[in-house]
Design a protein around this motif. Sequence first.
Motif, short mmCIF file in Angstrom:
data_model
loop_
_atom_site.label_atom_id
_atom_site.label_comp_id
_atom_site.label_asym_id
_atom_site.label_seq_id
_atom_site.Cartn_x
_atom_site.Cartn_y
_atom_site.Cartn_z
N VAL A 51 0.85 -1.19 0.00
CA VAL A 51 0.00 0.00 0.00
C VAL A 51 0.89 1.24 0.00
CG1 VAL A 51 -1.88 -1.17 1.21
CG2 VAL A 51 -0.21 0.17 2.52
N GLN A 52 0.37 2.29 -0.57
CA GLN A 52 1.03 3.59 -0.52
C GLN A 52 0.09 4.59 0.15
OE1 GLN A 52 0.57 2.29 -4.01
NE2 GLN A 52 2.22 0.87 -3.43
N GLU A 53 0.69 5.59 0.78
CA GLU A 53 -0.02 6.68 1.47
C GLU A 53 -0.72 6.26 2.75
OE1 GLU A 53 -2.30 9.56 -0.69
OE2 GLU A 53 -1.01 9.47 -2.45
N GLY A 54 -0.44 5.10 3.26
CA GLY A 54 -1.13 4.64 4.46
C GLY A 54 -0.60 5.28 5.73
N LEU A 55 -1.43 6.03 6.42
CA LEU A 55 -1.08 6.54 7.74
C LEU A 55 -1.31 5.44 8.78
CD1 LEU A 55 -2.69 10.10 7.48
CD2 LEU A 55 -0.27 9.51 7.25
N LYS A 56 -0.70 5.61 9.94
CA LYS A 56 -0.77 4.56 10.97
C LYS A 56 -2.20 4.19 11.31
CE LYS A 56 0.93 2.12 14.56
NZ LYS A 56 -0.20 2.01 15.49
N ASN A 57 -3.10 5.16 11.46
CA ASN A 57 -4.49 4.83 11.82
C ASN A 57 -5.17 4.04 10.70
OD1 ASN A 57 -4.51 7.55 10.42
ND2 ASN A 57 -6.71 7.15 10.45
N GLN A 58 -4.80 4.31 9.45
CA GLN A 58 -5.39 3.57 8.33
C GLN A 58 -4.89 2.12 8.31
OE1 GLN A 58 -4.15 6.85 5.50
NE2 GLN A 58 -6.07 6.23 4.53
N LEU A 59 -3.60 1.95 8.55
CA LEU A 59 -3.05 0.60 8.58
C LEU A 59 -3.64 -0.20 9.73
CD1 LEU A 59 0.73 1.32 7.85
CD2 LEU A 59 -1.13 0.93 6.23
N ASP A 60 -3.84 0.45 10.86
CA ASP A 60 -4.47 -0.23 12.00
C ASP A 60 -5.90 -0.63 11.68
OD1 ASP A 60 -2.15 0.02 13.47
OD2 ASP A 60 -2.83 1.77 14.61
N ASP A 61 -6.63 0.24 11.01
CA ASP A 61 -8.00 -0.09 10.61
C ASP A 61 -8.02 -1.31 9.70
OD1 ASP A 61 -9.02 2.04 12.04
OD2 ASP A 61 -9.23 3.36 10.30
N MET A 62 -7.09 -1.34 8.75
CA MET A 62 -7.03 -2.47 7.82
C MET A 62 -6.63 -3.75 8.52
SD MET A 62 -5.32 -0.49 4.56
CE MET A 62 -5.02 -1.99 3.65
N SER A 63 -5.67 -3.67 9.42
CA SER A 63 -5.23 -4.87 10.15
C SER A 63 -6.36 -5.42 11.02
CB SER A 63 -4.02 -4.54 11.01
OG SER A 63 -2.88 -4.30 10.22
N LYS A 64 -7.15 -4.53 11.59
CA LYS A 64 -8.29 -4.97 12.41
C LYS A 64 -9.35 -5.65 11.55
CE LYS A 64 -11.65 -3.29 15.81
NZ LYS A 64 -12.15 -2.11 16.57
N ALA A 65 -9.59 -5.10 10.35
CA ALA A 65 -10.60 -5.67 9.46
C ALA A 65 -10.11 -6.92 8.74
CB ALA A 65 -11.03 -4.62 8.44
N LEU A 66 -8.79 -7.06 8.65
CA LEU A 66 -8.19 -8.17 7.89
C LEU A 66 -7.20 -8.93 8.79
CD1 LEU A 66 -7.46 -6.11 4.65
CD2 LEU A 66 -9.24 -7.87 4.88
N PRO A 67 -7.69 -9.62 9.80
CA PRO A 67 -6.79 -10.28 10.76
C PRO A 67 -6.00 -11.43 10.15
CG PRO A 67 -9.07 -10.93 11.16
CD PRO A 67 -9.12 -9.82 10.15
N GLU A 68 -6.36 -11.86 8.96
CA GLU A 68 -5.63 -12.94 8.32
C GLU A 68 -4.28 -12.49 7.74
OE1 GLU A 68 -8.90 -11.85 5.22
OE2 GLU A 68 -8.48 -11.55 7.35
#
Length: 278
Positions: free
Chosen positions: A64-81
């Motif tokens: 991914v590009q342009e991902g801020l920490k809060n965005q990456l955390d949101d994605m990791s929470k939604a995609l635990p796999e």
Amino acid sequence: MKLKFLFIISLFITTSISLKAQSFNVATFNIRYDNPRDSGNLWIDRAPIVSNLIRFHDFDVFGVQEGLKNQLDDMSKALPEYSRYGLGRDDGKEAGEHSAIYYKKDRFKLIKSGDFWLSETPNTPGKGWDATCCNRICTWVYLEDIKTKKKFYTFNVHFDHQGVIARKESGKLMVQKIKEIAANEPVLLTGDLNGSRESEWYLTIANSGILNDVYKGVKYPYENNSSSNGFRTPRGMGVIDHIFMSKQFKASKWGILTDTYFGKFPSDHFPVMATVSL
């Protein structure tokens, strides 16, 4: 005769499973940073769409590009796999945008990882050459396929959007660093190069002798419009988001994924995905 037939069927099934295990989906996705001025396209609304898209299209490894920490955390929470790796470009920790790499944790094991900056001093955070806006960072991981035990490097990067010299020099630096870090190992490179297939920095990588554009390695590329959209109907066919592979890989698919929701776009870029085998 019956035993021979069963043996052939068993061999066919085993071979099919083995071949399937060796192919996987790699993608590059500029998710657009969490900008509070993006009226009508705020991250809070786009976040679940981005994650749903990734899961539905079954990305195995993606940058991914342009991902801020809060965005990456949101994605990791939604995609635990998925697991992820990547440092913030501003301080080498969590500040600023990331060029993070995600990978399926049940498919791959992380062996090594690292980051470098697109500048004259790649080991420390900072702007490079004529870049005036931002630090630019490249993240890399060395992964092992848990089933096949095959290993490969994946690099993910976001080139500057203003400095022409910065982009030209970044192309050279990418080739240098990939040779230095990966040597003769299999390599994938994903990224927003802020340059088309005609740009000098793209050609530096594509003609390097170590990487080839996956787009050119497939018979029927799925390319119906540009890879960026600016949150509106795109015009033209310009592609600035690219996936490259070393000679150890073969590609069977490459495409720009133009998913929308209620007429809106998950990001101001479309993800680009390829299916490759090692």
